[in-house]
Write a protein that holds these residues in place. Structure first.
Motif, short mmCIF file in Angstrom:
data_model
loop_
_atom_site.label_atom_id
_atom_site.label_comp_id
_atom_site.label_asym_id
_atom_site.label_seq_id
_atom_site.Cartn_x
_atom_site.Cartn_y
_atom_site.Cartn_z
N MET A 155 0.83 -1.20 0.00
CA MET A 155 0.00 0.00 0.00
C MET A 155 0.87 1.25 0.00
O MET A 155 2.04 1.22 0.38
CB MET A 155 -0.92 0.00 1.22
N LYS A 156 0.27 2.34 -0.46
CA LYS A 156 0.94 3.64 -0.48
C LYS A 156 0.67 4.35 0.84
O LYS A 156 -0.37 4.11 1.47
CB LYS A 156 0.39 4.48 -1.63
N PHE A 157 1.57 5.23 1.22
CA PHE A 157 1.30 6.08 2.39
C PHE A 157 2.19 7.32 2.34
O PHE A 157 3.00 7.47 1.44
CB PHE A 157 1.48 5.29 3.69
N ALA A 183 4.92 -1.35 2.57
CA ALA A 183 4.56 0.06 2.57
C ALA A 183 5.48 0.83 1.62
O ALA A 183 6.70 0.67 1.67
CB ALA A 183 4.68 0.63 3.98
N ASP A 184 4.88 1.65 0.76
CA ASP A 184 5.64 2.42 -0.24
C ASP A 184 5.38 3.91 -0.01
O ASP A 184 4.24 4.37 -0.10
CB ASP A 184 5.17 2.01 -1.64
N ALA A 185 6.44 4.65 0.29
CA ALA A 185 6.29 6.08 0.59
C ALA A 185 6.48 6.96 -0.64
O ALA A 185 6.21 8.16 -0.57
CB ALA A 185 7.28 6.48 1.68
N ASN A 186 6.98 6.40 -1.73
CA ASN A 186 7.23 7.22 -2.94
C ASN A 186 7.96 8.53 -2.60
O ASN A 186 7.53 9.62 -3.03
CB ASN A 186 5.93 7.49 -3.71
N SER A 187 9.00 8.42 -1.80
CA SER A 187 9.87 9.58 -1.49
C SER A 187 9.18 10.67 -0.67
O SER A 187 9.54 11.85 -0.78
CB SER A 187 10.42 10.21 -2.77
N PHE A 210 9.76 -1.61 3.45
CA PHE A 210 9.61 -0.14 3.41
C PHE A 210 10.27 0.32 2.11
O PHE A 210 11.48 0.27 1.96
CB PHE A 210 10.30 0.47 4.64
N GLU A 211 9.41 0.75 1.17
CA GLU A 211 9.89 1.07 -0.18
C GLU A 211 10.02 2.57 -0.38
O GLU A 211 9.15 3.34 0.00
CB GLU A 211 8.90 0.49 -1.19
N GLN A 212 11.10 2.94 -1.04
CA GLN A 212 11.37 4.31 -1.46
C GLN A 212 10.99 5.35 -0.40
O GLN A 212 10.17 6.23 -0.65
CB GLN A 212 10.64 4.62 -2.76
N GLY A 238 14.94 1.27 -6.08
CA GLY A 238 15.59 0.99 -7.37
C GLY A 238 14.67 1.19 -8.56
O GLY A 238 15.11 1.06 -9.71
N GLU A 239 13.39 1.52 -8.33
CA GLU A 239 12.45 1.61 -9.46
C GLU A 239 12.81 2.71 -10.44
O GLU A 239 12.37 2.68 -11.58
CB GLU A 239 11.01 1.75 -8.95
N TYR A 240 13.58 3.71 -10.00
CA TYR A 240 14.03 4.75 -10.94
C TYR A 240 15.46 4.51 -11.43
O TYR A 240 16.14 5.45 -11.82
CB TYR A 240 13.85 6.15 -10.35
MG LIG Z 1 7.24 2.21 -5.62
#
Ligand SMILES: [Mg+2]
Length: 356
Positions: A155-157, A183-187, A210-212, A238-240
Motif C-alpha cells: 500500500m501507499k502512504f 509500505a511504499d512512501a514514494n519519497s 519499506f519502499e522508497q 531501485g524503481e528509478y
Molecule cells: Mg514504488
C-alpha cells in the motif's frame, strides 16, 4: 513498425505519497520482420512514442532483430545528446523488449525458454492501496487479492501521515495476521521522519518492507535508514534505476535489502538481466517494479528474483489491451509456454479510443 501512445483513465482518482493521477499512459511499439511482429511497451509520456518513431526506428529498420546488443549500442549512440536516463531510457527499453519478442518468435520459442528458466512460475504480490482510497476501498482491494492467492500486499502512504495509522490497521485487518504487508512512501519523507516510520511500521502493523522512503538519489540516506531500521523491516528501492551504473552504485552503497528494477525503464530485458546479474554477484534479492505482464518471462529467468509486483493500474491495463496476460493463481504468475515470445498480442483496434 508501428508506434502508439494511449492514455487510459484510472478506475478512480489515484494518489500516493507524492503524486496524484487520473490516467496512465502506455507507449507501444511493434516491430516487423518478415511475417513476424515483436511487441514492446513502456509506461511513459506520449513523447516517448515520438522519440521511438523519429529517432530509434530509423536506427533499427533494415537490421536483424538478432543483433540486440549492437542495436542497443546504436540506439544509445543516437540518443547520446539527450542523456541515457528518463525518456531516452524508456524509449530504448520498449525497443529492446520488442526486439527480444521478435527474436524469440523467429525461433518459435517462448521468451522464458529463450532466456532460460530457473523457475516455472513467478511469485507475485498485490500492489495498490492508494492514498486516495477510503479505508473500505483499501480493505476491499486487499480482500479480493487474497482470493487470487496473494499473501503479500503493498500500500501507499505518506500523503496524510495523520490518517496512515488507521489505514495500516485496516490493511492488516483485511489481509490477516500471517500475510506480509509492504509500505511504499514514494519519497514522501526525509531521513529522520523515515526512521520514525520504520519503527512504527514494524512495531504496530508488522510491516516487513519499506519502499522508497527517501528521494531516490539519496543513497547515503538509505544506508542511514537501513542501518537503524528494525531487523524485521527490509528497505527496498531501485524503481528509478535507468542504467547499469545506477544499480552498481545502489549495491556498492549498501543502500537496500532488496533491489527493485523496472524493465520498462532500465533498458528493457537486456538492462533487467544486467541488473539481475549484479544482484546475483552481490547476493542481493531482486523484485520487479510494475508492468507484471512484461516481467513474467524475464522474472522466471533471473536467478535472484524474489517476486513481481502485480500493480493494480498496470494489471488492469494489460488485461484490457493485451491478449495473453497471465492471471495470478495461488499467488504466482505462470508463463504460457505454448505462446512464442512474450506471448502477448496488443489489441490495436481496442486501444484506439485511448489514443494520446
Ligand atoms: Mg514504488
Amino acid at each position: 513498425m508501428k508506434v502508439g501512445a494511449f492514455r487510459i483513465p484510472t478506475e478512480t482518482p489515484e494518489s500516493d505519497g507524492t503524486l496524484q493521477w487520473s490516467s496512465t499512459t502506455l507507449v507501444v511499439v511493434e516491430l516487423a520482420a518478415a511475417d513476424l511482429r515483436g511487441i514492446g511497451f513502456t509506461y511513459a509520456e506520449a513523447a516517448v512514442g515520438t522519440l521511438i518513431r523519429d529517432a530509434l526506428a530509423p536506427v533499427a529498420i533494415g537490421r536483424s532483430a538478432w543483433d540486440i546488443a549492437a542495436l542497443g549500442e546504436a540506439m544509445a549512440a543516437r540518443l547520446r545528446n539527450g542523456g541515457r536516463e528518463g525518456a531516452s531510457a524508456m524509449a530504448v527499453s520498449a525497443m529492446d523488449v520488442a526486439l527480444w519478442d521478435l527474436k524469440a518468435k523467429s525461433l518459435d520459442l517462448p521468451l522464458a525458454r529463450l532466456f532460460g528458466q530457473v523457475r516455472d512460475a513467478l511469485p507475485a504480490y498485490g500492489s495498490g492501496g492508494f492514498t486516495s482510497y477510503s479505508d473500505e476501498q483499501l480493505e476491499r482491494q486487499f480482500s479480493e487479492w487474497t482470493s487470487l492467492g496473494f499473501t503479500r500486499f503493498k500500500m501507499k502512504f505518506g500523503r496524510e501521515p495523520g490518517r496512515d495509522p488507521q489505514r495500516f490497521a485496516a490493511a492488516r485487518r483485511a489481509v490477516g495476521a500471517g500475510a506480509e504487508l509492504f509500505a511504499d512512501a514514494n519519497s514522501a519523507f526525509g531521513r529522520r521522519e523515515a526512521l520514525q516510520w520504520a519503527e512504527r511500521l514494524a512495531a504496530n502493523w508488522g510491516v516487513t518492507w519499506f519502499e522508497q522512503p527517501l528521494v531516490p538519489y539519496d543513497l547515503d540516506g538509505l544506508l542511514f535508514l537501513r542501518d537503524r531500521s528494525p531487523a524485521s523491516l527490509e528497505i527496498a528501492d531501485g524503481e528509478y534505476g535507468y542504467t547499469g551504473d545506477y544499480f552498481r552504485r545502489l549495491l556498492e552503497a549498501g543502500a537496500v535489502d532488496v533491489v527493485m528494477a523496472d524493465a520498462t525503464r532500465c533498458g528493457g530485458f537486456t538492462g533487467f538481466l544486467k541488473a539481475a546479474a549484479l544482484c546475483e554477484v552481490w547476493a542481493m534479492p531482486l523484485s520487479s517494479h510494475c508492468a507484471p505482464a512484461l516481467h513474467l518471462a524475464v522474472g522466471c529467468a533471473a536467478k535472484p528474483m524474489r517476486h513481481a509486483e502485480y500493480f493494480f493500474d498496470h494489471a488492469r491495463i494489460e488485461r484490457l489491451l493485451f491478449d495473453g496476460c497471465a492471471i495470478p493463481e495461488g499467488g504466482v504468475l505462470r508463463p504460457d509456454l505454448s505462446r512464442p515470445g512474450l506471448g502477448l498480442e496488443f489489441k490495436w483496434a481496442d486501444a484506439e479510443r485511448y489514443q494520446a
